[in-house]
Design an enzyme around this catalytic site. Structure first.
Site, PDB file in Angstrom:
ATOM      1  N   LYS A 209       0.887  -1.165   0.000  1.00 54.58           N
ATOM      2  CA  LYS A 209       0.000   0.000   0.000  1.00 54.58           C
ATOM      3  C   LYS A 209       0.922   1.211   0.000  1.00 54.58           C
ATOM      4  O   LYS A 209       1.440   1.613   1.028  1.00 54.58           O
ATOM      5  CB  LYS A 209      -0.877  -0.004   1.260  1.00 54.58           C
ATOM      6  CG  LYS A 209      -2.228   0.666   1.094  1.00 54.58           C
ATOM      7  CD  LYS A 209      -2.185   2.115   0.624  1.00 54.58           C
ATOM      8  CE  LYS A 209      -1.926   3.077   1.755  1.00 54.58           C
ATOM      9  NZ  LYS A 209      -1.833   4.485   1.309  1.00 54.58           N
TER      10      LYS A 209
ATOM     11  N   GLU B 272       9.500   1.799  10.950  1.00 50.79           N
ATOM     12  CA  GLU B 272      10.521   2.850  10.804  1.00 50.79           C
ATOM     13  C   GLU B 272       9.779   4.176  10.812  1.00 50.79           C
ATOM     14  O   GLU B 272       9.014   4.477   9.913  1.00 50.79           O
ATOM     15  CB  GLU B 272      11.291   2.621   9.495  1.00 50.79           C
ATOM     16  CG  GLU B 272      12.648   3.247   9.540  1.00 50.79           C
ATOM     17  CD  GLU B 272      12.639   4.616   8.915  1.00 50.79           C
ATOM     18  OE1 GLU B 272      12.421   5.589   9.669  1.00 50.79           O
ATOM     19  OE2 GLU B 272      12.823   4.712   7.701  1.00 50.79           O
TER      20      GLU B 272
ATOM     21  N   GLU C 213      10.104  16.313  15.187  1.00 53.19           N
ATOM     22  CA  GLU C 213      10.444  16.217  13.771  1.00 53.19           C
ATOM     23  C   GLU C 213       9.596  17.231  12.990  1.00 53.19           C
ATOM     24  O   GLU C 213       8.384  17.262  13.145  1.00 53.19           O
ATOM     25  CB  GLU C 213      10.113  14.787  13.307  1.00 53.19           C
ATOM     26  CG  GLU C 213      10.629  14.444  11.943  1.00 53.19           C
ATOM     27  CD  GLU C 213      10.345  12.982  11.562  1.00 53.19           C
ATOM     28  OE1 GLU C 213       9.239  12.494  11.849  1.00 53.19           O
ATOM     29  OE2 GLU C 213      11.237  12.352  10.986  1.00 53.19           O
TER      30      GLU C 213
ATOM     31  N   CYS D  54      13.528  10.694   6.857  1.00 49.08           N
ATOM     32  CA  CYS D  54      13.427  10.226   8.246  1.00 49.08           C
ATOM     33  C   CYS D  54      14.758  10.393   8.959  1.00 49.08           C
ATOM     34  O   CYS D  54      14.799  10.718  10.138  1.00 49.08           O
ATOM     35  CB  CYS D  54      12.981   8.777   8.273  1.00 49.08           C
ATOM     36  SG  CYS D  54      13.828   7.735   7.097  1.00 49.08           S
TER      37      CYS D  54
HETATM   38  P1  NAP Z   1       1.555   8.669   7.574  1.00 49.72           P
HETATM   39  O1  NAP Z   1       0.123   9.051   7.663  1.00 49.72           O
HETATM   40  O2  NAP Z   1       2.171   7.910   8.679  1.00 49.72           O
HETATM   41  O3  NAP Z   1       1.714   7.860   6.191  1.00 49.72           O
HETATM   42  C1  NAP Z   1       2.588   6.781   5.941  1.00 49.72           C
HETATM   43  C2  NAP Z   1       1.851   5.646   5.243  1.00 49.72           C
HETATM   44  O4  NAP Z   1       0.865   5.092   6.104  1.00 49.72           O
HETATM   45  C3  NAP Z   1       1.113   6.067   3.982  1.00 49.72           C
HETATM   46  O5  NAP Z   1       1.140   5.007   3.052  1.00 49.72           O
HETATM   47  C4  NAP Z   1      -0.271   6.290   4.519  1.00 49.72           C
HETATM   48  O6  NAP Z   1      -1.244   6.274   3.514  1.00 49.72           O
HETATM   49  C5  NAP Z   1      -0.413   5.139   5.469  1.00 49.72           C
HETATM   50  N1  NAP Z   1      -1.451   5.313   6.487  1.00 49.72           N
HETATM   51  C6  NAP Z   1      -1.995   6.454   6.979  1.00 49.72           C
HETATM   52  N2  NAP Z   1      -2.938   6.182   7.901  1.00 49.72           N
HETATM   53  C7  NAP Z   1      -2.997   4.835   8.013  1.00 49.72           C
HETATM   54  C8  NAP Z   1      -3.760   3.932   8.807  1.00 49.72           C
HETATM   55  N3  NAP Z   1      -4.673   4.360   9.695  1.00 49.72           N
HETATM   56  N4  NAP Z   1      -3.525   2.612   8.672  1.00 49.72           N
HETATM   57  C9  NAP Z   1      -2.621   2.153   7.803  1.00 49.72           C
HETATM   58  N5  NAP Z   1      -1.875   2.947   7.018  1.00 49.72           N
HETATM   59  C10 NAP Z   1      -2.048   4.276   7.120  1.00 49.72           C
HETATM   60  O7  NAP Z   1       2.410   9.929   7.301  1.00 49.72           O
HETATM   61  P2  NAP Z   1       1.945  11.285   6.612  1.00 49.72           P
HETATM   62  O8  NAP Z   1       0.583  11.718   7.082  1.00 49.72           O
HETATM   63  O9  NAP Z   1       2.060  11.101   5.168  1.00 49.72           O
HETATM   64  O10 NAP Z   1       3.025  12.268   7.184  1.00 49.72           O
HETATM   65  C11 NAP Z   1       2.898  12.719   8.534  1.00 49.72           C
HETATM   66  C12 NAP Z   1       4.219  12.743   9.236  1.00 49.72           C
HETATM   67  O11 NAP Z   1       4.783  11.424   9.235  1.00 49.72           O
HETATM   68  C13 NAP Z   1       5.316  13.582   8.596  1.00 49.72           C
HETATM   69  O12 NAP Z   1       5.249  14.916   8.932  1.00 49.72           O
HETATM   70  C14 NAP Z   1       6.559  12.924   9.121  1.00 49.72           C
HETATM   71  O13 NAP Z   1       6.872  13.426  10.381  1.00 49.72           O
HETATM   72  C15 NAP Z   1       6.175  11.493   9.249  1.00 49.72           C
HETATM   73  N6  NAP Z   1       6.706  10.686   8.127  1.00 49.72           N
HETATM   74  C16 NAP Z   1       7.812   9.964   8.338  1.00 49.72           C
HETATM   75  C17 NAP Z   1       8.354   9.215   7.312  1.00 49.72           C
HETATM   76  C18 NAP Z   1       9.575   8.400   7.520  1.00 49.72           C
HETATM   77  O14 NAP Z   1      10.292   8.136   6.569  1.00 49.72           O
HETATM   78  N7  NAP Z   1       9.834   7.919   8.704  1.00 49.72           N
HETATM   79  C19 NAP Z   1       7.762   9.228   6.066  1.00 49.72           C
HETATM   80  C20 NAP Z   1       6.600   9.973   5.868  1.00 49.72           C
HETATM   81  C21 NAP Z   1       6.090  10.691   6.917  1.00 49.72           C
HETATM   82  P3  NAP Z   1      -1.781   7.644   2.873  1.00 49.72           P
HETATM   83  O15 NAP Z   1      -0.663   8.603   2.824  1.00 49.72           O
HETATM   84  O16 NAP Z   1      -2.243   7.181   1.569  1.00 49.72           O
HETATM   85  O17 NAP Z   1      -2.877   8.127   3.762  1.00 49.72           O
END
Ligand code: NAP
Ligand code: MG
Length: 477
Positions: free
Chosen positions: A171, A246, A379, A280
């Site tokens: 996904k 991660e 972060e 990250c």
């Molecule tokens: P996120 O919501 O954690 O998204 C990461 C992945 O999880 C995406 O594929 C997302 O899908 C999916 N996801 C979201 N809600 C979910 C749920 N309830 N169950 C299962 N999967 C789910 O991150 P974001 O909203 O894009 O970004 C928010 C913050 O996360 C950023 O500001 C950053 O701090 C952090 N982040 C960290 C990393 C890293 O490399 N560690 C990467 C991205 C973001 P959708 O996006 O399609 O909703």
């Protein structure tokens, strides 16, 4: 292309619904993707399960490895096309997108070569017994990947999973999934049997949650935010399956008075600017020994002020932020930093004629940041550098280890004994001495502790993460 890739074929999402895709560089919609939901996830898990019982499950490790190697070659054959897709989808500079596609290919090459190098053990036991420990696939792996390095993340998580004989349901983030869809198609062209790799696009709260909760999944891996990571871990616990998480970081770059600044300064700036800080393992905290604080700040700030923000195809140092929502989050954080009176040490430059609806932010360097300020602990996931002074080695260690995260750390010093002491004392999955990898290096095990997550990806260790052991005891007298 609003379709999902399931069982080697394109499927219209059961919802018949699609999600618009916007270009971060212009803010304009240019594509749609399918809005996969629980029904589609179920179909994908069934396809992955069937593939385990089919041709894939009968291949030798060498043949599996060859298949992965062929996928790597195929990706390199399409590098221009894939880099173009990735740059448009994420807004990252084209040169960086190209490097990401190279890394994607490298994951398939590395794990293709490694597939038949993983072997078990023979254990000494009681007289009259032979004991072996064998490695086996988990079965169906669920992968939820983020938008910041979509191509790299795909390779990082698929390479070891497939090398060990698992099958996969991915996904991708709805904000950046076009590369994954194209790679799935190329993988089948390269000989990957249908159903081994399935891609279900959709919203996290729908497709993502359905995947994490699906009882047919045997292992789940997730990269993203700590909040969603907790939800994934909870879902995994309910199904009694392992999860690898991660979840980001607040990684320190620790600069001592004896550091080689000519070498350090460009790397320090690059470690926060790369991918507009949406990394990250970004080096988001710069910790400087007090006696050289002013000198290091002046040199880093001078370079920081030269960082140019522009469209992906204009060879910028920094592209736009991925989405309007993240753009809003970064801007809010920066406004909070300004309002709370943090001194601005440097700002980057915005290209003169950027599309007004693009998600461009100016790189910011703030300091000295009080140790209890949000910028010292949280972060941002944007090009925002927090600068803090420290007194001595003990103070540096306390400060470096003093957040909820623990992913990566860097030490800048010419003192060899100090390098060794600190590499032991700094907490996290990777420590860099007089360099910074920002998580790079397919060969290098990577992962976090505490709020940065757990489990290790990359390198040979990932092959252990993505496989189970079975101990076979035979009594022969
Ligand atoms: P996120 O919501 O954690 O998204 C990461 C992945 O999880 C995406 O594929 C997302 O899908 C999916 N996801 C979201 N809600 C979910 C749920 N309830 N169950 C299962 N999967 C789910 O991150 P974001 O909203 O894009 O970004 C928010 C913050 O996360 C950023 O500001 C950053 O701090 C952090 N982040 C960290 C990393 C890293 O490399 N560690 C990467 C991205 C973001 P959708 O996006 O399609 O909703
Ligand atoms: Mg999201």
């Amino acid at each position: 292309m609003s379709k999902l890739f399931i069982g080697g074929q394109w499927h219209v999402a059961s919802s018949q619904d699609s999600i618009p895709v916007f270009a971060p560089a212009t803010g304009e919609q240019y594509a749609t993707i399918g809005r996969g939901q629980a029904e589609d996830i179920d179909l994908a898990v069934k396809a992955a399960r069937a593939a385990l019982a089919g041709e894939w499950g009968r291949l030798s490790a060498t043949e599996r490895g060859r298949t992965l190697t062929r996928i790597g070659v195929k990706i390199l054959d399409h590098i221009d096309e894939l880099a173009g897709i990735e740059a448009r989808d994420t807004g990252k500079p084209l040169a960086l997108a190209r490097k990401d596609i190279e890394a994607l290919a490298r994951y398939f090459e590395f794990y293709g070569g490694a597939a038949d190098k993983v072997h078990g053990e023979v254990l000494p036991y009681l007289p009259g017994y032979s004991v072996t420990v064998q490695r086996e696939p988990f079965g169906v792996v669920g992968h939820i990947i983020p938008w910041n390095y979509p191509a790299q993340m795909l390779g990082r998580t698929l390479g070891p999973a497939l090398a060990m004989g698992n099958t996969s349901v991915v996904k991708p983030a709805e904000d950046a999934c076009l590369t994954s869809l194209r790679v799935a198609e190329l993988a089948v062209e390269a000989g990957l049997p249908a159903g081994v790799l399935n891609i279900v696009t959709g919203y996290g709260r729908e497709a993502g949650a359905a995947l994490a909760e699906h009882p047919g999944i045997n292992l789940i891996t997730f990269t993203g935010s700590p909040q969603v990571g907790t939800a994934i871990q909870t879902a995994a616990a309910k199904n009694y399956v392992k999860c690898v998480l991660e979840l980001g970081g607040k990684s320190p770059q620790v600069v001592f008075a004896d550091a080689d600044l000519d070498k350090a300064v460009p790397i320090i700036v690059g470690a926060i600017i790369q991918n507009a800080g949406q990394t990250c393992s970004a080096g988001s905290r710069l910790l400087i020994q007090r006696e050289v604080f002013d000198e290091v700040v002046a040199r880093v700030a001078e370079r920081f002020c030269q960082m140019r923000v522009g469209a992906p195809d204009s060879a910028p140092d920094c592209g736009p932020i991925i989405t309007k929502a993240q753009f809003g989050r970064v801007n809010e954080f920066v406004a909070y930093c300004r309002d709370s009176g943090l001194p601005v040490l440097a700002e980057g430059i915005l290209d003169a004629e950027l599309p007004s609806a693009g998600y461009y932010v100016r790189p910011m360097m703030f300091g000295p940041v009080p140790r209890d300020h949000r910028l010292a602990r949280e972060e941002v996931f944007g090009p925002v550098l927090a600068v803090l002074p420290f007194d001595d080695e003990d103070d540096a260690v306390a400060l470096a280890n003093g957040t909820e995260y623990g992913l990566v750390a860097a030490i800048w010093t010419e003192n060899g004994a100090r390098q060794q002491r600190l590499s032991r004392r700094l907490e996290g999955g990777q420590v860099f001495i007089n360099c910074y990898g920002a998580g790079g290096g397919v060969e290098l095990p990577f992962g976090g502790i505490r709020k940065s997550g757990h489990g290790r990806e990359k390198g040979f260790m990932a092959l252990e993460e993505f496989s189970l052991t079975k101990t076979v005891v035979s009594h022969h007298g």
